[in-house]
Scaffold this motif. Structure first.
Motif, short mmCIF file in Angstrom:
data_model
loop_
_atom_site.label_atom_id
_atom_site.label_comp_id
_atom_site.label_asym_id
_atom_site.label_seq_id
_atom_site.Cartn_x
_atom_site.Cartn_y
_atom_site.Cartn_z
N ALA A 149 0.84 -1.20 0.00
CA ALA A 149 0.00 0.00 0.00
C ALA A 149 0.87 1.26 0.00
O ALA A 149 0.57 2.24 -0.69
CB ALA A 149 -0.94 -0.01 1.20
N MET A 150 1.97 1.22 0.75
CA MET A 150 2.89 2.36 0.76
C MET A 150 3.52 2.54 -0.62
O MET A 150 3.73 3.67 -1.06
CB MET A 150 3.98 2.17 1.81
CG MET A 150 4.92 3.36 1.93
SD MET A 150 4.15 4.86 2.56
CE MET A 150 4.15 4.49 4.30
N ALA A 151 3.78 1.45 -1.32
CA ALA A 151 4.32 1.55 -2.68
C ALA A 151 3.36 2.31 -3.58
O ALA A 151 3.78 3.13 -4.40
CB ALA A 151 4.61 0.15 -3.25
N ALA A 152 2.07 2.06 -3.41
CA ALA A 152 1.07 2.77 -4.22
C ALA A 152 1.05 4.26 -3.89
O ALA A 152 0.99 5.10 -4.80
CB ALA A 152 -0.31 2.15 -3.99
N VAL A 153 1.13 4.60 -2.61
CA VAL A 153 1.16 6.01 -2.19
C VAL A 153 2.39 6.69 -2.79
O VAL A 153 2.30 7.77 -3.38
CB VAL A 153 1.17 6.13 -0.65
CG1 VAL A 153 1.47 7.55 -0.20
CG2 VAL A 153 -0.15 5.64 -0.06
N LEU A 154 3.52 6.05 -2.64
CA LEU A 154 4.76 6.64 -3.13
C LEU A 154 4.78 6.72 -4.65
O LEU A 154 5.23 7.72 -5.22
CB LEU A 154 5.96 5.84 -2.61
CG LEU A 154 7.28 6.58 -2.64
CD1 LEU A 154 7.22 7.88 -1.88
CD2 LEU A 154 8.37 5.70 -2.08
N ALA A 155 4.28 5.69 -5.33
CA ALA A 155 4.24 5.71 -6.79
C ALA A 155 3.39 6.87 -7.30
O ALA A 155 3.76 7.52 -8.30
CB ALA A 155 3.71 4.38 -7.33
N ALA A 156 2.29 7.16 -6.62
CA ALA A 156 1.45 8.30 -7.03
C ALA A 156 2.21 9.62 -6.87
O ALA A 156 2.16 10.48 -7.75
CB ALA A 156 0.16 8.31 -6.22
N ALA A 157 2.92 9.77 -5.76
CA ALA A 157 3.70 10.99 -5.53
C ALA A 157 4.82 11.12 -6.56
O ALA A 157 5.07 12.21 -7.10
CB ALA A 157 4.27 11.00 -4.11
N VAL A 158 5.49 10.02 -6.84
CA VAL A 158 6.59 10.01 -7.81
C VAL A 158 6.07 10.32 -9.22
O VAL A 158 6.69 11.10 -9.96
CB VAL A 158 7.33 8.67 -7.75
CG1 VAL A 158 8.22 8.46 -8.96
CG2 VAL A 158 8.14 8.57 -6.46
N ALA A 159 4.95 9.73 -9.58
CA ALA A 159 4.38 10.00 -10.91
C ALA A 159 4.04 11.48 -11.06
O ALA A 159 4.29 12.08 -12.11
CB ALA A 159 3.14 9.13 -11.13
N ASP A 160 3.51 12.07 -9.99
CA ASP A 160 3.21 13.51 -10.03
C ASP A 160 4.50 14.31 -10.14
O ASP A 160 4.57 15.30 -10.87
CB ASP A 160 2.41 13.90 -8.79
CG ASP A 160 1.77 15.27 -8.94
OD1 ASP A 160 1.18 15.55 -10.01
OD2 ASP A 160 1.86 16.07 -7.98
N GLY A 161 5.53 13.88 -9.43
CA GLY A 161 6.82 14.56 -9.54
C GLY A 161 7.39 14.47 -10.94
O GLY A 161 7.91 15.45 -11.48
N SER A 198 6.25 19.24 -8.30
CA SER A 198 5.10 18.85 -7.49
C SER A 198 5.40 18.97 -5.99
O SER A 198 6.39 18.42 -5.48
CB SER A 198 4.72 17.40 -7.82
OG SER A 198 3.90 16.85 -6.82
N ALA A 199 4.52 19.66 -5.30
CA ALA A 199 4.66 19.77 -3.83
C ALA A 199 4.51 18.40 -3.19
O ALA A 199 5.18 18.09 -2.20
CB ALA A 199 3.61 20.73 -3.28
N VAL A 200 3.64 17.56 -3.75
CA VAL A 200 3.46 16.21 -3.21
C VAL A 200 4.75 15.40 -3.36
O VAL A 200 5.19 14.74 -2.42
CB VAL A 200 2.27 15.49 -3.90
CG1 VAL A 200 2.18 14.04 -3.48
CG2 VAL A 200 0.97 16.21 -3.60
N TYR A 201 5.36 15.47 -4.52
CA TYR A 201 6.62 14.74 -4.74
C TYR A 201 7.71 15.26 -3.79
O TYR A 201 8.41 14.47 -3.15
CB TYR A 201 7.09 14.88 -6.20
CG TYR A 201 8.53 14.45 -6.36
CD1 TYR A 201 8.88 13.11 -6.34
CD2 TYR A 201 9.54 15.40 -6.49
CE1 TYR A 201 10.21 12.72 -6.44
CE2 TYR A 201 10.87 15.01 -6.60
CZ TYR A 201 11.19 13.67 -6.57
OH TYR A 201 12.51 13.29 -6.65
#
Length: 178
Positions: free
Chosen positions: A71-83, A90-93
């Motif tokens: 689940a953490m991989a999914a959270v991080l992948a979303a932030a990385v994709a935005d970056g 991206s502020a999230v990245y």
């Protein structure tokens, strides 16, 4: 795409996911055994920690932990994709990158408190901290790194804590449905 976006390579953005995967592989391998063998010592050493916390820690089995990591991989992948999409702006990245580095410092503090190895402390000085410093440097040279203020540190730690709580809640929910 602007010149600055071109200067932020995929290694800077997607590299965060790769560095996290290396680090969390250590945790996947080490956490279940470490918890089993160290909780009795921790109970004695930290008597003020509520017994419910120790029981909850012992109740996390390897399957539940793997689910939380996924689940953490999914959270991080979303932030990385935005970056990646924003050329690192991206502020999230950037918050996720800060969270990654800060969580590494937490691992080192845990190891210092324990006066020895804790899961995650081996890859922190080899992967977590060097990647974070390198990626922030690349973002800075590209002109897209937001200045680090105390508020950003709090957001990074908050992001890491919230993501951890969320992913473990997802894993617990999956465990109850089984």
């Amino acid at each position: 795409m602007t010149r600055e976006q071109n200067d932020v390579s995929a290694a800077v953005t997607w590299g965060l996911l790769a560095a996290w995967a290396l680090h969390d592989t250590e945790e996947l391998v080490m956490v279940p055994r470490w918890v089993r063998t160290r909780v009795p010592e921790l109970r004695k050493r930290f008597p003020r920690v509520p017994e419910a916390a120790w029981r909850r820690l012992e109740a996390v089995d390897a399957r539940e932990f793997r689910t939380a990591v996924a689940a953490m991989a999914a959270v991080l992948a979303a932030a990385v994709a935005d970056g990646h999409r924003t050329g690192g702006r991206s502020a999230v990245y950037q918050t996720a990158l800060n969270a990654f580095g800060l969580h590494g410092l937490v691992h080192l503090a845990q190891a210092a408190t324990m006066r020895g190895y804790t899961p995650g402390s081996a890859t922190t000085p080899l992967v977590v901290l060097p990647f974070t410093v390198w990626a922030r440097g690349r973002l800075r040279r590209s002109g897209v790194l937001r200045p680090a203020r105390p508020r950003d540190l709090a957001q990074g730690l908050g992001f890491a804590a919230a993501a951890t709580v969320l992913t473990h809640a997802v894993a617990q929910g999956a465990r109850r449905r089984r």
